[in-house]
Design a protein around this motif. Structure first.
Motif, short mmCIF file in Angstrom:
data_model
loop_
_atom_site.label_atom_id
_atom_site.label_comp_id
_atom_site.label_asym_id
_atom_site.label_seq_id
_atom_site.Cartn_x
_atom_site.Cartn_y
_atom_site.Cartn_z
N GLU A 71 1.13 -1.41 -0.40
CA GLU A 71 0.31 -0.21 -0.27
C GLU A 71 0.60 1.25 -0.02
O GLU A 71 0.42 1.86 -0.75
CB GLU A 71 -0.83 0.09 0.78
CG GLU A 71 -2.00 -1.41 1.21
CD GLU A 71 -1.87 -2.47 1.64
OE1 GLU A 71 -0.97 -2.79 1.95
OE2 GLU A 71 -2.08 -3.18 0.75
N SER A 72 2.33 1.13 0.93
CA SER A 72 3.13 2.12 0.69
C SER A 72 3.39 2.82 -0.47
O SER A 72 3.46 3.74 -0.97
CB SER A 72 3.45 2.02 2.04
OG SER A 72 4.77 1.47 2.22
N THR A 75 1.22 4.12 -3.15
CA THR A 75 0.59 5.83 -2.27
C THR A 75 2.08 6.88 -3.29
O THR A 75 1.88 7.33 -4.22
CB THR A 75 0.71 5.91 -1.17
OG1 THR A 75 -0.42 5.15 -0.89
CG2 THR A 75 0.66 7.03 -0.68
N ASP A 346 -10.24 -0.11 2.68
CA ASP A 346 -8.74 0.41 3.58
C ASP A 346 -9.82 1.76 5.09
O ASP A 346 -8.90 1.65 6.48
CB ASP A 346 -8.22 1.93 2.47
CG ASP A 346 -7.50 1.30 2.07
OD1 ASP A 346 -6.72 0.50 2.17
OD2 ASP A 346 -7.46 1.90 0.80
N LYS B 231 0.44 8.19 3.73
CA LYS B 231 1.24 6.86 3.79
C LYS B 231 0.77 5.85 3.06
O LYS B 231 1.24 5.01 2.13
CB LYS B 231 2.08 6.88 4.95
CG LYS B 231 3.05 5.74 4.32
CD LYS B 231 3.82 6.29 5.83
CE LYS B 231 5.24 4.67 5.76
NZ LYS B 231 5.14 3.94 7.10
N ALA B 232 -0.31 5.06 3.70
CA ALA B 232 -0.40 3.71 2.90
C ALA B 232 -2.30 3.47 2.43
O ALA B 232 -2.48 3.68 1.84
CB ALA B 232 -1.00 3.41 3.95
N ALA B 233 -3.41 3.85 3.41
CA ALA B 233 -4.22 4.53 2.45
C ALA B 233 -5.00 5.53 1.89
O ALA B 233 -5.86 4.74 0.96
CB ALA B 233 -5.38 4.65 3.97
N TYR B 234 -4.09 6.46 0.93
CA TYR B 234 -4.25 7.40 0.59
C TYR B 234 -5.51 7.91 -0.35
O TYR B 234 -6.02 7.88 -0.65
CB TYR B 234 -3.31 6.34 -1.92
CG TYR B 234 -3.65 7.05 -2.89
CD1 TYR B 234 -2.39 8.21 -2.42
CD2 TYR B 234 -4.42 7.31 -3.35
CE1 TYR B 234 -2.61 9.07 -3.63
CE2 TYR B 234 -4.45 7.90 -4.56
CZ TYR B 234 -3.60 9.07 -4.98
OH TYR B 234 -3.33 10.16 -5.62
#
Lengths: 398, 269
Positions: A71-72, A75, A346, B231-234
């Protein structure tokens, strides 16, 4: 005057130094590689330094950077600002990247070594036509535990992660996909469910576990497990082999409810600036000699049978790196959930992470502070007014 | 005229790196994740995080007050010594700031962990290890340790400038040392206290690293939520909305604190 000219010259020199050196790096001179942390042999403990070997073989410089979750990585790729030439995400993330047109099709003429990849790791769900990716490693997820502290009778299932006996000594994945998969397996759902109710139930299961969890971590797990700071953690089998080399008490098992089977593969993002260099790198990693030495260090499993033959006997027959067919049959791959399900997961994950016991402490504390501050301000303004009034009265009577 | 020209470079700097980014944050906060259309949904979702906002503010408030209680005597003592010694002591206060903030926090983790230095020592003495880390107190400790110099600095600057003649005058008029402190030193150091509290509170309320390393899995602060969104969940839109609300909250707190120093001068007259 002379002095001024000198200082001006110095100033200009300083400014020039700040400008980027023009074309210090030729266009084909370097590639940017973006990979998982601790996911390549980097020359420690006498193992091969893969990137240095590549630089030596081809003259192409490698800028190597790491991420700690799919996920990072996603992004970083989406927000742009940095152009990567090679990335190594996992299966479901590759499907998402293909779906969103973020990958370039590979030119397999430049990657002859990709022919060595076993049939079993090709024609996958995430890249059905093998156009965008070349498998790097594959692996499984299981539970790592410290046998010095964990009773043998408690192990066997994922419910060890929910065992309150070990509260505060349990670690959990810090990414939604891996964490939800565990909860879904415990509840008997598919790890690819898109059903809203099932996802909510899984989130609830994770919230239930939260008070027992020491921390949600990724690469930090190495340090915490090796030192005994934490005793139980779900993680990738390949990394267990690395950890076990540091701490002999660490054991591993495949939970009976099933587990995630994954493939991490090399891809070229659409923003790539040096495709030829990137393909040369992928080809280099696929060459059996490099593959063997690299995976010897990594502990993950190779998708090349040709490489397996050169491998250390012990690793080759390891039931953890290369589980028996019947064990592997319990594994399930991640598929790409559609955008809606990913988004729901999420936001549910955020709920899990932010969920806490109802705590009135902060509200009461802030309330009391606000009352004190307000009271003091009011008290002061009254006192001020009275002082002023007194002064006026004195002045009048005088 | 002259001053305006001199300030021009900073003006440009501020527009490019403060005003424009703030505008972008506001724009993100007010647009939809998928379509980019105007929406208030992001700001509405912020209400879910009220308990986390409260917790962040409370922990930051606690650490600011502890910093004040710990830092004031230190600043007072340093200001009272000879100039040579002052320089050394002041440097000692500033010294930890020369090291990376992350490193300092990680050092605390290594000290406080269950298998950390302190607990290993306790265990070697045959005692039960203590739960030193992964609770709110550890987070407050981390904040106090990291931000204490920000409290001492302004206090010291104010105290060093304090006119000795005022203290002598108070003493001549028969004040006991305690009364001198209460009537002269403390009121005159209020501006230092206010800027100290602000300088500790503002970074503490938005911190995310300390709570991740030293807090429990339940100690999620608003900084952590914002970080995860970027950072992660966008979901930069929700992240921007949270940042915007946090900024307003901080401005309100600072405005309230500033009221103290505004009025105090009137009273000092």
């Amino acid at each position: 005057m002379k002095k001024r000219a000198l200082s001006l010259a110095l100033c200009l020199l300083l400014c020039a130094a700040l400008l980027p050196a023009p074309a210090a790096k030729a266009a084909e001179g370097y590639i940017n590689v973006y990979n998982w942390g601790q996911y390549i042999s980097d020359g420690t403990d006498g193992y091969i330094d893969v990137n240095a070997a590549f630089e030596e073989a081809t003259g192409i410089k490698v800028n190597y950077m790491t991420f700690d979750s799919n996920e990072s990585m996603y992004t970083k790729l989406r927000t742009g600002g940095s152009a990567y030439d090679v990335i190594i995400p996992s299966d479901y993330m590759i499907a998402r990247l293909i779906d969103e047109d973020m990958l370039l099709p590979l030119d397999f003429d430049n990657i002859p070594n990709s022919a060595l990849i076993d049939e079993a790791y090709l024609n996958t769900d995430y890249d059905p036509d093998n156009r965008y990716s070349v498998p790097y490693t594959w692996g499984t997820v299981g539970i790592i535990y410290n046998a010095a502290y964990v009773d043998e009778e408690d192990v066997g299932s994922w419910d060890l992660l929910w065992n309150s006996k070990y509260a505060g000594k349990i670690l959990m994945f810090d990414n939604p996909r891996d964490s939800f998969a565990i909860a879904e397996l415990m509840l008997g759902y598919s790890i690819n469910t898109k059903d809203e109710d099932e996802l909510r139930a899984a989130a609830y299961k994770l919230i239930e576990q939260k008070p027992l969890v020491q921390a949600y971590v990724m690469d930090q797990i190495f340090d915490k497990m090796e030192r005994g700071e934490a005793w139980i953690a779900p993680y990738y089998a390949g990394d267990y082999l690395l950890m076990a080399a540091e701490n002999e008490d660490l054991e591993f098992y495949f939970p009976e409810e099933g587990f995630n089977f994954f493939i991490d593969a090399m891809c070229i993002p659409a923003t790539c600036a040096n495709k030829a260099g990137a393909e040369a790198y992928i080809n280099f990693l696929c060459s059996p000699e490099i593959c063997v030495e690299n995976l010897d260090y990594l502990g993950y499993s190779t998708p090349e049978s040709a490489a397996k033959e050169f491998m250390d006997e012990e690793r080759n027959t390891s039931q953890i790196a290369y589980p028996a067919e019947e064990t592997l049959a319990r594994g399930e791959s991640f598929l790409y959930l559609d955008a809606d399900a990913t988004h729901l997961m999420d936001s549910l994950w955020l709920e899990v992470k932010t969920e806490g016991d109802v705590d009135y402490g902060p509200a009461v504390g802030i309330g009391v502070t606000a009352a004190l501050v307000g009271g003091w301000l009011i008290f002061r303004s009254i006192r001020e007014r009275r002082l002023k009034a007194n002064r006026c009265r004195k002045w009048k009577t005088a | 005229m002259r001053t305006k020209t001199l300030a021009a470079p900073y003006l440009v700097w501020m527009i490019v790196f403060t005003v424009v980014p703030l505008g972008i944050v506001a724009w993100f906060a007010l647009t939809d994740y998928a379509t980019g259309a105007f929406t208030l949904a992001n700001l509405a979702r912020v209400s879910t995080y009220v308990p986390i906002f409260l917790k962040s503010v409370w922990l930051a408030l606690l650490s600011s007050v502890i910093c004040l209680i710990v830092g004031y005597p230190v600043a007072y003592c340093i200001a009272g010594t000879s100039p040579r010694r002052q320089r050394v002591l002041y440097m000692l206060v500033m010294l930890p700031m020369c090291m990376s903030f992350l490193l300092r926090t990680l050092a605390w983790v290594a000290l406080l962990e269950d298998t950390g230095i302190i607990n290993n020592l306790i265990r070697s003495l045959g005692l039960r290890p203590l739960p030193l880390i992964r609770n709110d107190a550890a987070v407050v400790l981390g904040m106090v340790y990291n931000y204490l110099p920000y409290m001492i600095m302004p206090l010291y600057t104010v105290l060093i400038k304090l006119d000795d003649k005022l203290i002598e005058a108070a003493e001549d008029l028969g004040c006991t040392p305690a009364r001198v402190f209460e009537k002269v030193t403390l009121p005159l150091s209020v501006p230092g206290i206010i800027s100290g509290l602000t300088m500790v509170f503002v970074p503490a309320v938005s911190t995310f690293y300390i709570s991740q390393k030293m807090g429990s899995s339940g100690t999620t602060l608003i900084g952590d939520v914002i970080e995860s969104q970027f950072k992660a969940a966008y979901n930069p839109n929700l992240g921007a909305a949270l940042s915007l609300i946090l900024m307003v909250l901080v401005l309100v707190c600072v405005a309230v604190m500033n009221r103290f120093s505004d009025g105090e001068e009137v009273i000092a007259l």
